[in-house]
Scaffold this motif. Structure first.
Motif, PDB file in Angstrom:
ATOM      1  N   GLY A  64       0.819  -1.284  -0.155  1.00 39.06           N
ATOM      2  CA  GLY A  64       0.040  -0.072  -0.155  1.00 39.06           C
ATOM      3  C   GLY A  64       0.832   1.332   0.027  1.00 39.06           C
ATOM      4  O   GLY A  64       0.406   2.438   0.060  1.00 39.06           O
ATOM      5  N   TYR A  65       2.146   1.080  -0.099  1.00 34.92           N
ATOM      6  CA  TYR A  65       2.932   2.347  -0.194  1.00 34.92           C
ATOM      7  C   TYR A  65       2.566   3.306  -1.395  1.00 34.92           C
ATOM      8  O   TYR A  65       2.394   3.075  -2.392  1.00 34.92           O
ATOM      9  N   SER A  66       2.699   4.632  -0.821  1.00 30.93           N
ATOM     10  CA  SER A  66       2.429   5.696  -1.977  1.00 30.93           C
ATOM     11  C   SER A  66       3.685   6.044  -2.901  1.00 30.93           C
ATOM     12  O   SER A  66       4.600   5.471  -2.214  1.00 30.93           O
ATOM     13  N   ARG A  67       3.464   6.702  -3.689  1.00 33.98           N
ATOM     14  CA  ARG A  67       4.383   7.104  -4.704  1.00 33.98           C
ATOM     15  C   ARG A  67       5.606   7.733  -4.007  1.00 33.98           C
ATOM     16  O   ARG A  67       6.664   7.474  -4.162  1.00 33.98           O
ATOM     17  N   LYS A  68       5.391   8.378  -2.970  1.00 35.16           N
ATOM     18  CA  LYS A  68       6.250   9.423  -2.046  1.00 35.16           C
ATOM     19  C   LYS A  68       7.131   8.048  -1.235  1.00 35.16           C
ATOM     20  O   LYS A  68       8.207   8.451  -1.029  1.00 35.16           O
ATOM     21  N   GLN A  69       6.264   7.373  -0.408  1.00 31.21           N
ATOM     22  CA  GLN A  69       7.033   6.182   0.046  1.00 31.21           C
ATOM     23  C   GLN A  69       7.918   5.476  -0.561  1.00 31.21           C
ATOM     24  O   GLN A  69       8.833   4.919  -0.204  1.00 31.21           O
ATOM     25  N   MET A  70       7.519   5.056  -1.869  1.00 29.79           N
ATOM     26  CA  MET A  70       8.224   4.382  -2.698  1.00 29.79           C
ATOM     27  C   MET A  70       9.274   5.098  -3.155  1.00 29.79           C
ATOM     28  O   MET A  70      10.515   4.413  -3.521  1.00 29.79           O
ATOM     29  N   ARG A  71       9.486   6.334  -3.238  1.00 28.29           N
ATOM     30  CA  ARG A  71      10.778   7.100  -3.793  1.00 28.29           C
ATOM     31  C   ARG A  71      11.791   6.895  -2.784  1.00 28.29           C
ATOM     32  O   ARG A  71      12.848   6.468  -3.456  1.00 28.29           O
ATOM     33  N   SER A  72      11.559   6.764  -1.366  1.00 26.64           N
ATOM     34  CA  SER A  72      12.830   6.474  -0.558  1.00 26.64           C
ATOM     35  C   SER A  72      13.218   4.916  -0.950  1.00 26.64           C
ATOM     36  O   SER A  72      14.422   4.486  -0.531  1.00 26.64           O
ATOM     37  N   LEU A  73      12.411   4.156  -1.363  1.00 26.62           N
ATOM     38  CA  LEU A  73      12.715   2.637  -1.403  1.00 26.62           C
ATOM     39  C   LEU A  73      13.351   2.281  -2.790  1.00 26.62           C
ATOM     40  O   LEU A  73      13.839   1.242  -2.962  1.00 26.62           O
ATOM     41  N   ARG A  74      13.135   3.318  -3.873  1.00 23.36           N
ATOM     42  CA  ARG A  74      13.820   3.152  -4.967  1.00 23.36           C
ATOM     43  C   ARG A  74      14.922   2.835  -5.048  1.00 23.36           C
ATOM     44  O   ARG A  74      15.653   1.985  -6.001  1.00 23.36           O
ATOM     45  N   ARG A  75      15.883   3.491  -4.208  1.00 20.81           N
ATOM     46  CA  ARG A  75      17.471   3.305  -4.135  1.00 20.81           C
ATOM     47  C   ARG A  75      17.678   1.511  -3.838  1.00 20.81           C
ATOM     48  O   ARG A  75      18.704   0.889  -4.427  1.00 20.81           O
ATOM     49  N   GLU A  76      16.689   0.891  -3.243  1.00 23.30           N
ATOM     50  CA  GLU A  76      16.775  -0.406  -2.907  1.00 23.30           C
ATOM     51  C   GLU A  76      16.373  -1.413  -3.743  1.00 23.30           C
ATOM     52  O   GLU A  76      16.892  -2.711  -3.674  1.00 23.30           O
ATOM     53  N   MET A  77      15.668  -1.005  -4.646  1.00 18.04           N
ATOM     54  CA  MET A  77      14.996  -2.037  -5.692  1.00 18.04           C
ATOM     55  C   MET A  77      15.150  -1.306  -7.091  1.00 18.04           C
ATOM     56  O   MET A  77      14.619  -0.276  -7.260  1.00 18.04           O
ATOM     57  N   GLN A  78      15.812  -2.019  -8.007  1.00 21.32           N
ATOM     58  CA  GLN A  78      16.141  -1.338  -9.166  1.00 21.32           C
ATOM     59  C   GLN A  78      15.688  -2.352 -10.277  1.00 21.32           C
ATOM     60  O   GLN A  78      15.423  -3.548 -10.073  1.00 21.32           O
ATOM     61  N   MET A  79      15.677  -1.767 -11.527  1.00 19.04           N
ATOM     62  CA  MET A  79      15.344  -2.499 -12.489  1.00 19.04           C
ATOM     63  C   MET A  79      16.433  -2.248 -13.749  1.00 19.04           C
ATOM     64  O   MET A  79      16.622  -1.218 -14.125  1.00 19.04           O
ATOM     65  N   VAL A  80      16.649  -3.520 -14.511  1.00 18.59           N
ATOM     66  CA  VAL A  80      17.421  -3.312 -15.830  1.00 18.59           C
ATOM     67  C   VAL A  80      16.248  -3.708 -16.973  1.00 18.59           C
ATOM     68  O   VAL A  80      15.903  -4.886 -16.796  1.00 18.59           O
ATOM     69  N   PHE A  81      16.305  -2.931 -17.848  1.00 19.94           N
ATOM     70  CA  PHE A  81      15.431  -3.242 -18.841  1.00 19.94           C
ATOM     71  C   PHE A  81      15.614  -3.681 -20.105  1.00 19.94           C
ATOM     72  O   PHE A  81      16.894  -4.086 -20.264  1.00 19.94           O
ATOM     73  N   GLN A  82      14.792  -4.394 -20.975  1.00 15.42           N
ATOM     74  CA  GLN A  82      14.884  -5.233 -21.948  1.00 15.42           C
ATOM     75  C   GLN A  82      15.610  -4.301 -23.101  1.00 15.42           C
ATOM     76  O   GLN A  82      16.588  -4.971 -23.584  1.00 15.42           O
TER      77      GLN A  82
END
Length: 223
Positions: free
Chosen positions: A76-94
């Motif tokens: 249920g995290y909001s965009r703002k809450q996810m922003r601080s988590l973005r550092r810890e979860m990253q993506m490498v795209f196709q």
């Protein structure tokens, strides 16, 4: 002794509203990922693999289910809450070309996440870290002021990997990271990802339609 569970997905569901009704893209998916290991997600095109990856990172909002990352229920995290988590979860795209801003040089592309997350303050620190990351992913220093369109697919994908590493994440979702590359370059990128995992203790979710790639690269496989 089992490693710590870094990600747990419980009954994850993602539906899309379409003119023809509800599209069941992801339906009741369950898995766990242990720290320092690779979970390979394999399946045919259009079966919801990429949607699963994007929903885990909340680039898409889940319809229902639970996403537990590093002990926290982030469903249920909001965009703002996810922003601080973005550092810890990253993506490498196709497709490395479409995921990179064509107006930025290699240096700007790699340093952007460092600046965005305020990880370093001075220009010289940022420049030094950018060069370190280029070396880590096997990009020669001479490419520092080059634009993505001037590079081949393998080098562009190395930029994408360097951008993901720049914020020192705990989890990287690799969404078909080698499917757009020539076979010889695919092997180079897979070996690089594997070496980085050994050196840094990275955790991967590796999404692919290619059984031979998933067999070579993954500790655990979800179909």
């Amino acid at each position: 002794m089992a490693n710590k569970v870094i990600l747990e997905v419980e009954n994850l569901t993602k539906y899309f509203n379409t003119p023809g009704g509800l599209l069941h893209a992801v339906d009741g998916v369950n898995f766990k990922v242990e720290e320092g290991r690779t979970l390979g997600i394999v399946g045919e095109s259009g079966c919801g693999k990429s949607t699963t990856g994007r929903t885990i990172l909340k680039l898409l909002e889940p319809t229902s289910g639970k996403i537990i990352f590093d002990g926290q229920d982030i469903t249920g995290y909001s965009r703002k809450q996810m922003r601080s988590l973005r550092r810890e979860m990253q993506m490498v795209f196709q497709d490395p070309f479409s995921s990179l801003d064509p107006r930025q040089t290699v240096s700007q592309l790699i340093s952007e996440p460092i600046i965005e997350h305020k990880l370093l303050k001075t220009k010289s620190e940022i420049e030094k870290r950018t060069l370190q990351l280029m070396e880590t992913v096997g990009l020669a220093e001479r490419y520092i002021n080059v634009y993505p369109h001037e590079l081949d697919g393998g080098r562009r994908q190395r930029i994408g990997i360097a951008r993901a590493l720049a914020v020192e994440p705990k989890l990287i979702v690799c969404d078909e990271p080698v499917s757009a590359l020539d076979v010889s370059i695919q092997a180079q990128i897979l070996n690089l990802l594997r070496q980085l995992q050994q050196d840094m203790g990275l955790t991967y979710i590796f999404i692919t339609h290619d059984l031979s790639v998933v067999k070579y690269f993954s500790d655990d496989i979800a179909v």
